[in-house]
Design a protein around this motif. Structure first.
Motif, mmCIF file in Angstrom:
data_model
loop_
_atom_site.group_PDB
_atom_site.id
_atom_site.type_symbol
_atom_site.label_atom_id
_atom_site.label_comp_id
_atom_site.label_asym_id
_atom_site.label_seq_id
_atom_site.Cartn_x
_atom_site.Cartn_y
_atom_site.Cartn_z
ATOM 1 N N ALA A 110 23.485 43.036 22.802
ATOM 2 C CA ALA A 110 23.803 43.156 24.225
ATOM 3 C C ALA A 110 25.258 43.491 24.471
ATOM 4 C CB ALA A 110 23.459 41.849 24.950
ATOM 5 N N GLY A 111 26.101 43.392 23.442
ATOM 6 C CA GLY A 111 27.500 43.768 23.592
ATOM 7 C C GLY A 111 27.664 45.277 23.611
ATOM 8 N N ASP A 112 28.799 45.718 24.112
ATOM 9 C CA ASP A 112 29.046 47.150 24.229
ATOM 10 C C ASP A 112 30.551 47.396 24.115
ATOM 11 O OD1 ASP A 112 28.535 49.816 24.550
ATOM 12 O OD2 ASP A 112 28.202 49.739 26.705
ATOM 13 N N LEU A 113 30.924 48.500 23.490
ATOM 14 C CA LEU A 113 32.340 48.842 23.359
ATOM 15 C C LEU A 113 32.941 49.085 24.735
ATOM 16 C CD1 LEU A 113 34.688 49.512 21.390
ATOM 17 C CD2 LEU A 113 33.940 51.905 21.526
ATOM 18 N N GLY A 114 34.047 48.415 25.026
ATOM 19 C CA GLY A 114 34.715 48.563 26.312
ATOM 20 C C GLY A 114 36.171 48.942 26.133
ATOM 21 N N PHE A 115 36.732 49.567 27.153
ATOM 22 C CA PHE A 115 38.133 49.982 27.145
ATOM 23 C C PHE A 115 38.845 49.340 28.326
ATOM 24 C CE2 PHE A 115 41.396 53.151 28.552
ATOM 25 C CZ PHE A 115 42.275 52.962 27.486
ATOM 26 N N VAL A 116 39.923 48.614 28.041
ATOM 27 C CA VAL A 116 40.718 47.949 29.084
ATOM 28 C C VAL A 116 42.124 48.527 29.056
ATOM 29 C CG1 VAL A 116 41.698 45.775 29.886
ATOM 30 C CG2 VAL A 116 39.384 45.822 28.953
ATOM 31 N N PRO A 117 42.517 49.301 30.074
ATOM 32 C CA PRO A 117 43.875 49.841 30.131
ATOM 33 C C PRO A 117 44.791 48.980 30.997
ATOM 34 C CG PRO A 117 42.451 51.027 31.642
ATOM 35 C CD PRO A 117 41.629 49.888 31.086
ATOM 36 N N ASN A 118 46.085 49.079 30.763
ATOM 37 C CA ASN A 118 47.093 48.387 31.565
ATOM 38 C C ASN A 118 48.298 49.306 31.737
ATOM 39 O OD1 ASN A 118 46.714 46.335 28.837
ATOM 40 N ND2 ASN A 118 45.531 45.876 30.673
ATOM 41 N N ALA A 119 49.003 49.173 32.865
ATOM 42 C CA ALA A 119 50.242 49.918 33.097
ATOM 43 C C ALA A 119 51.194 49.062 33.906
ATOM 44 C CB ALA A 119 49.955 51.224 33.842
ATOM 45 N N TYR A 120 52.489 49.101 33.544
ATOM 46 C CA TYR A 120 53.495 48.282 34.207
ATOM 47 C C TYR A 120 54.818 49.046 34.291
ATOM 48 C CZ TYR A 120 50.250 44.632 32.646
ATOM 49 O OH TYR A 120 49.122 43.890 32.386
ATOM 50 N N LEU A 121 55.564 48.778 35.336
ATOM 51 C CA LEU A 121 56.918 49.301 35.479
ATOM 52 C C LEU A 121 57.788 48.234 36.120
ATOM 53 C CD1 LEU A 121 59.021 51.631 35.415
ATOM 54 C CD2 LEU A 121 58.229 52.230 37.723
ATOM 55 N N SER A 122 58.891 47.879 35.460
ATOM 56 C CA SER A 122 59.878 46.967 36.052
ATOM 57 C C SER A 122 61.182 47.729 36.259
ATOM 58 C CB SER A 122 60.108 45.750 35.156
ATOM 59 O OG SER A 122 60.734 46.130 33.937
ATOM 60 N N TRP A 123 61.982 47.264 37.238
ATOM 61 C CA TRP A 123 63.176 48.002 37.653
ATOM 62 C C TRP A 123 64.244 46.995 38.072
ATOM 63 C CZ3 TRP A 123 62.482 53.539 39.200
ATOM 64 C CH2 TRP A 123 63.697 54.152 39.531
ATOM 65 N N GLN A 124 65.387 47.043 37.408
ATOM 66 C CA GLN A 124 66.509 46.188 37.776
ATOM 67 C C GLN A 124 67.277 46.831 38.920
ATOM 68 O OE1 GLN A 124 69.441 45.591 34.719
ATOM 69 N NE2 GLN A 124 70.439 43.909 35.817
ATOM 70 N N LEU A 125 67.332 46.141 40.075
ATOM 71 C CA LEU A 125 68.046 46.667 41.236
ATOM 72 C C LEU A 125 69.507 46.241 41.251
ATOM 73 C CD1 LEU A 125 65.402 46.009 44.048
ATOM 74 C CD2 LEU A 125 65.760 48.114 42.738
ATOM 75 N N SER A 126 69.786 45.049 40.720
ATOM 76 C CA SER A 126 71.137 44.498 40.724
ATOM 77 C C SER A 126 71.177 43.436 39.634
ATOM 78 C CB SER A 126 71.458 43.884 42.094
ATOM 79 O OG SER A 126 70.738 42.681 42.280
ATOM 80 N N PRO A 127 72.336 42.815 39.401
ATOM 81 C CA PRO A 127 72.362 41.748 38.390
ATOM 82 C C PRO A 127 71.411 40.592 38.682
ATOM 83 C CG PRO A 127 74.591 42.492 38.851
ATOM 84 C CD PRO A 127 73.696 43.169 39.856
ATOM 85 N N TRP A 129 68.520 40.898 41.177
ATOM 86 C CA TRP A 129 67.217 41.280 41.722
ATOM 87 C C TRP A 129 66.496 42.301 40.834
ATOM 88 C CZ3 TRP A 129 64.741 38.803 45.491
ATOM 89 C CH2 TRP A 129 65.484 38.023 46.372
ATOM 90 N N TYR A 130 65.179 42.063 40.671
ATOM 91 C CA TYR A 130 64.321 42.942 39.869
ATOM 92 C C TYR A 130 63.004 43.131 40.618
ATOM 93 C CZ TYR A 130 67.473 41.659 36.015
ATOM 94 O OH TYR A 130 68.576 41.443 35.225
ATOM 95 N N VAL A 131 62.431 44.311 40.530
ATOM 96 C CA VAL A 131 61.124 44.573 41.126
ATOM 97 C C VAL A 131 60.240 45.241 40.084
ATOM 98 C CG1 VAL A 131 61.968 44.760 43.500
ATOM 99 C CG2 VAL A 131 61.869 46.816 42.047
ATOM 100 N N GLY A 132 58.957 45.209 40.330
ATOM 101 C CA GLY A 132 58.031 45.843 39.395
ATOM 102 C C GLY A 132 56.639 45.935 39.975
ATOM 103 N N VAL A 133 55.773 46.619 39.255
ATOM 104 C CA VAL A 133 54.374 46.729 39.657
ATOM 105 C C VAL A 133 53.518 46.819 38.396
ATOM 106 C CG1 VAL A 133 54.427 49.257 39.858
ATOM 107 C CG2 VAL A 133 52.708 47.938 41.136
ATOM 108 N N GLY A 134 52.400 46.146 38.434
ATOM 109 C CA GLY A 134 51.434 46.219 37.345
ATOM 110 C C GLY A 134 50.088 46.676 37.864
ATOM 111 N N VAL A 135 49.372 47.432 37.052
ATOM 112 C CA VAL A 135 47.996 47.839 37.360
ATOM 113 C C VAL A 135 47.163 47.442 36.145
ATOM 114 C CG1 VAL A 135 46.472 49.710 38.082
ATOM 115 C CG2 VAL A 135 48.922 49.803 38.659
ATOM 116 N N ASN A 136 46.200 46.554 36.360
ATOM 117 C CA ASN A 136 45.496 46.001 35.212
ATOM 118 C C ASN A 136 44.082 45.567 35.583
ATOM 119 O OD1 ASN A 136 46.042 43.477 36.565
ATOM 120 N ND2 ASN A 136 48.080 43.536 35.631
ATOM 121 N N VAL A 137 43.426 44.945 34.622
ATOM 122 C CA VAL A 137 42.014 44.579 34.747
ATOM 123 C C VAL A 137 41.866 43.103 34.389
ATOM 124 C CG1 VAL A 137 39.659 45.117 34.000
ATOM 125 C CG2 VAL A 137 41.404 46.923 34.051
ATOM 126 N N PRO A 138 41.938 42.191 35.354
ATOM 127 C CA PRO A 138 41.934 40.760 35.033
ATOM 128 C C PRO A 138 40.565 40.160 34.736
ATOM 129 C CG PRO A 138 42.226 41.082 37.382
ATOM 130 C CD PRO A 138 42.233 42.442 36.772
#
Length: 463
Positions: A110-127, A129-138
């Protein structure tokens, strides 16, 4: 800049397209949120903050990432779940027990091969402050049995797919303390299929003219989206030790979609058409009619405590304890737009704990070698285990590594094998099934040979 934008676009597109997999943490959660943590069995990910995937595990970890940090990863997951019959009994065609259906086979893997992708970007704005975004499959789940297997009236295909978009912000209070916060827009899609015992339904409803052994199938599809949040803190205890704590909220869904029935006998279709009057049509429609449906599902909150310690320039050790509030899922009720409960699956899941330890070894500046072990509890109680989620506690053994292509770029990779004690299943009557359901679906009593293999690869680019 065009190249960087293209890399991010490709990563996000990969996540949106490929978000289907078998569940590899307890229940149907997916901990495979990067490849850099797989080699450690994901131990201590809320404190390691080795790249921008920390957005998922602990957003406060972005304060350890100078400049901008881009990650995209792919995880191939191969679960295996093969049913072994012990004393399954066939479904019958009438309420008096006549006309048993053939048992047929055990359903294959009953199992099946699956693919789980993830993508992330973080960005330092100042000493600070930091911002970022993730796109994932929880969360994700897929089990798929042969169409004529002995448990077909309980389950054929079960698939849950999610996608999570997680913008986050982090603030460095001091050199010792950082805080992080994120919001999550999450979408869920579900598909459930099983065989339908039209003979038994007709017998129970007093519908004449349906031959014994008549069966078809039904398919339920539904989706929804909603918002959640996550938060974390990072504490530097001296130069070589970090402690991270993180929390992800639960998310409530009210899925809506359709229930479709296939292979209905002609007499049932005639009744649905109103030839025998509105009362008969309504009674048949409640059981085997197409309609809109809804289902309430609450995916769990989780909290983790993590530690990272650098023993010396070559060795690191990591550990974590993670709690997941799986008691948010007590039952899955599929409700027609008329208010009639089409199907109800009891889960009565319990809260779980996960424990992980890992180590990193750096033989030189280019290479890092990783290893880890973990124990992940199942939320499932044996008496309520279902073939849709034949879950069991699992022990992780993992290895992996990283190769630094340059100061800006690195490739991470890992492999894990998950050992599972053979799950047992006993759907032969109360409390998991009523006597009527057990007769119309047949009992399902047996065990599973189950394990999981995971291979992950990740590319990191700092700029």
């Amino acid at each position: 800049m065009r190249t960087r934008k293209k890399l991010l676009s490709v990563a996000v597109a990969a996540v949106v397209v490929g978000h289907s997999a078998g569940s590899q943490a307890g229940g149907f959660a997916l901990i495979e949120q990067n490849a850099s943590g797989l080699g450690n069995a994901y131990a201590g990910q809320g404190a390691s903050a080795q790249d921008s995937s920390t957005i998922y595990f602990n957003p406060a970890g972005m304060t350890l990432l100078p400049g901008r940090n881009l990650v995209f990863a792919g995880n191939l997951i191969r679960p295996s779940a093969e049913f072994n019959n012990i004393r399954t009994t066939p479904a019958v065609s009438t309420v008096t027990g006549l006309g048993p259906f053939p048992l047929n086979g055990t359903g294959g893997d009953a199992g099946d091969l699956g693919f789980v992708p993830n993508a992330y970007l973080s960005w330092q704005l100042s000493p600070q402050w930091y911002v970022g975004v993730g796109v994932n499959v929880p969360f994700g789940l897929k089990t798929d049995y042969d169409s004529n297997w002995m448990g077909r009236f309980h389950a054929l295909k079960s698939e849950v797919k999610t996608i999570n978009v997680n913008p986050s912000v982090a603030y460095k209070l001091t050199d010792a303390v950082s805080l992080g916060f994120g919001v999550s827009w999450q979408r869920i899609e579900a598909e459930l299929t099983k065989a339908v015992n039209y003979s038994f339904v007709a017998s129970a409803g007093g519908i004449p003219g349906v031959p014994a052994g008549t069966e078809g199938s039904n398919k339920i599809e539904a989706d929804d989206d909603n918002w959640g949040w996550n938060a974390g803190a990072m504490f530097n205890l001296g130069q070589n030790t970090r402690i991270g704590i993180a929390y992800r909220s639960s998310i409530n869904y009210k899925l809506s979609g359709s229930a479709l029935f296939f292979g209905r006998p002609a007499v049932v279709s005639t009744i649905l058409g109103g030839a025998f009057g509105p009362a008969a049509a309504a009674a048949a429609a409640a059981q085997v009619g197409d309609s809109f449906i809804t289902a309430d599902v609450k995916v769990p909150a989780s909290a983790s405590w993590n530690i990272f310690h650098q023993l010396n320039p070559q060795w690191d050790v990591l550990a974590d304890i993670t709690w997941t509030q799986w008691n948010s899922l007590q039952a899955l009720n599929i409700v027609r737009n008329t208010g009639f409960v089409l199907d109800s699956t009891p889960f009565f899941w319990r809260n779980t704990w996960r424990f992980g330890v890992g180590a990193n070894y750096r033989p030189n500046q280019a290479w890092t070698v990783r290893a880890g072990v973990a124990y992940d509890q199942t939320p499932t109680k044996d008496v309520f285990r279902t073939p849709r989620v034949p879950d069991q506690s699992r022990t992780w053994l993992a290895v992996g590594g990283q190769y630094k292509i340059s100061n800006a770029a690195a490739v991470d990779f890992g492999y894990a094998h998950l050992f599972m004690t053979d799950p047992t299943i006993n759907l032969s009557g109360p409390p998991a099934l009523t006597a009527a359901l057990a007769a119309g679906r047949g009992s399902l009593v047996g065990s599973y040979d189950a394990h999981v293999d995971i291979v992950s690869v990740q590319f990191r680019y700092s700029f």
